[in-house]
Design an enzyme around this catalytic site. Sequence first.
Site, mmCIF file in Angstrom:
data_model
loop_
_atom_site.group_PDB
_atom_site.id
_atom_site.type_symbol
_atom_site.label_atom_id
_atom_site.label_comp_id
_atom_site.label_asym_id
_atom_site.label_seq_id
_atom_site.Cartn_x
_atom_site.Cartn_y
_atom_site.Cartn_z
ATOM 1 N N ASP A 139 43.033 28.946 38.582
ATOM 2 C CA ASP A 139 44.218 28.903 39.433
ATOM 3 C C ASP A 139 45.500 28.837 38.599
ATOM 4 O OD1 ASP A 139 44.811 27.898 42.588
ATOM 5 O OD2 ASP A 139 46.311 27.344 41.109
ATOM 6 N N LEU A 167 45.988 29.543 44.742
ATOM 7 C CA LEU A 167 45.260 30.783 44.450
ATOM 8 C C LEU A 167 43.772 30.630 44.725
ATOM 9 C CD1 LEU A 167 47.155 32.120 41.345
ATOM 10 C CD2 LEU A 167 47.638 32.344 43.771
ATOM 11 N N ASP A 168 43.186 29.514 44.332
ATOM 12 C CA ASP A 168 41.779 29.274 44.686
ATOM 13 C C ASP A 168 41.616 29.251 46.202
ATOM 14 O OD1 ASP A 168 40.588 29.094 42.194
ATOM 15 O OD2 ASP A 168 40.962 26.954 41.991
ATOM 16 N N GLN A 169 42.405 28.409 46.839
ATOM 17 C CA GLN A 169 42.257 28.255 48.286
ATOM 18 C C GLN A 169 42.835 29.461 49.024
ATOM 19 O OE1 GLN A 169 43.071 24.190 49.654
ATOM 20 N NE2 GLN A 169 43.846 25.052 51.571
#
Lengths: 404, 404
Positions: A139, A167-169
Amino acid sequence: MTGPLAGMRVVDVTTNISGPTLTMILADLGAEIIKIERPGTGDDARGMGPFMSGEGVYFLHINRNKESVVIDLKKQDGKQIVYDLVESADVFVENFRQGKAEQMGLGYAKLKAINNQIIYCSLSAYGQSGPQKLQPGYDAIAQAETGIMGINGAKDAELARVPVSILDQGSAMWGVIGILSALLHRKHTGEGQFVSTSLYETGLFWSSYHMLSFLATGEEPQKNGSGHTAFAPYGAYLASDTYIMIGISNQSLFERLCRVLNSMEWLSDQRFRDNKNRVENQYILKEKIELILQRETADYWVTELSAAGIPSSKVKKISEVIDAKQTEALDMWEQVTHDTIEDLRLPRLPFQLSKSTPKVKTASPKLGENTDYVLQSLGYTQERIAELSSSQVIAPYEKELKNR
Amino acid sequence: MTGPLAGMRVVDVTTNISGPTLTMILADLGAEIIKIERPGTGDDARGMGPFMSGEGVYFLHINRNKESVVIDLKKQDGKQIVYDLVESADVFVENFRQGKAEQMGLGYAKLKAINNQIIYCSLSAYGQSGPQKLQPGYDAIAQAETGIMGINGAKDAELARVPVSILDQGSAMWGVIGILSALLHRKHTGEGQFVSTSLYETGLFWSSYHMLSFLATGEEPQKNGSGHTAFAPYGAYLASDTYIMIGISNQSLFERLCRVLNSMEWLSDQRFRDNKNRVENQYILKEKIELILQRETADYWVTELSAAGIPSSKVKKISEVIDAKQTEALDMWEQVTHDTIEDLRLPRLPFQLSKSTPKVKTASPKLGENTDYVLQSLGYTQERIAELSSSQVIAPYEKELKNR
């Protein structure tokens, strides 16, 4: 009611944050998630702290409502179990580096040959093509790569990543939107398809406004703290105890602010008479505002400002948010039964459906908790399961428990 | 192929950022979006700069692929047009303050009585219940309210909002996930339903990890810049020209870093021998790393680091991201025909579907561009349309053009 995805089966070989967040959303929506983990340690996220009774809090959060099946995917018999699962599955999700799924015999072409209707989702760091497609990425790295980190923070302050994993989520959310779209497409056509997203694509899309602004003006976007380039007063202002975020976006709101701060003379002050002048003189105005705000607490002022209809909030600590009255009124926390954590509560998804609302039903599984059950449901006999166990293709649940 | 939502009709009375972002996603997926705007100025976002040939860039971005219909919703005949549209619509989306839709005669109960299968989505600042449900809120205010702003930025630096609109755009994405879920539910049951989300719920969910960490440890999450509480070296390090984000999360990566920086002696240095020691001595280590990095440019080092498989990126400017090779290889920009902007390009959604990929087909509409067409498609006669126009329930497109 068991959710809009009730009856859907998802085979999930993802690890860490982004992929498991994606399948957690599908799980809350009612899908059955078969989470495949490697023998021994399982998903790396199991080891990420901080911990509650030995369980990583992030793992607890993003792996609720799932079944854990331990399989060694390097062994042919292990791959065969996945193939058997895929036969009856609707969705397959992986977040390996580009090309690795193919190497492992788990690429789209292979799984499609087994189940033509499968929806195959690939979530990677840099996407399906381009010079960086093979690069790993977290991320924070992708935030730097997509321009977000460079514009985050206060003017002249040190660099900082956005402290929530957008960005991950975010890529997990886009993956879900892609998969749900593909499910609707399949309802109409009977076809499965390949869905892809990445941290990089997600980061670029977050930056859309700034990229388009640059294309429009040629001016490089800069760090801007809590302020706004187009409006004043706008930003975080210090009261006697802590900061208040105030956003004044038009003249009517400024008049109300002057009234609450008992400073009607600002309205006739040439420096503050309209937004243009206020933007030019924002630092003088800020000083004047804070001189008044410091007489009372943030809570006092926010009550006054809100009563006057002025968009504002105390800049809250995380600990203040957890049990805020608004959080409670929205039932944001769901109580979850867990065998070793007494008072486990997890946040629900941030939307509600009146007829098929997403639910947290079960806590995250112990490593391999559901291996036996899932293999049996595929028609594997107890004898065959014992065989696979002794050849270490799978790991029996009891053994895993001791290893944890 | 026209997208997985081809044939779906969405009636959209939203304004500003969050609601229009939600319906833009549905539009890219192939739905028909009938964007209802008020006479005269239309959606406030039309006036938000910066501009390209007089068109606001944010408006251009989030209103592509839509039809603009100008209706005065305060007039009964105006409401009737919405009712007529809702009869044949699949989805209705509003982002008014709580209770306002009901006051306007556009609440869920009313629209459901017209079309029992309608999926009604409400996107608000603070959600459907609780003491703050009537409060207005922007992205930045809700970031303060949900604890995000308080932990953003470098240690000891001034407060800063997250510079991309993670609550406006995030709540839009959750709204889409809710609507797609409701569409799947409707396929199975024939039932419509009420979908709700909000900036507040979205902000809380972004903060999940930090809230759970506080519940696990009792320690208040703090601003942490570009660093990581659990790993070192991790963060932004200065090369000769600009910063590089480097993330070293295990011993093997640290060894590779030592090799690239030609500093193998760090491996036997007690202060850096394992992650625990490196975290304790991270500032000494940082100094040493930057002493070497400053000999070459960020681009040089990132090439070296990437070749060694070390997660890293130059901290890029927005202008560098727009035409990066990776951006180009992923076809992130779509060329869009526009009658006054010569070279208009907009970012595609950050996911791809192999069989029904989202597309930007048309530029954002001129105010009221599609009023006539949409009313005719409802069976309104030219005579009736002229009547509605002269009683200012609708506004003819030519007149609007002059007013712009």
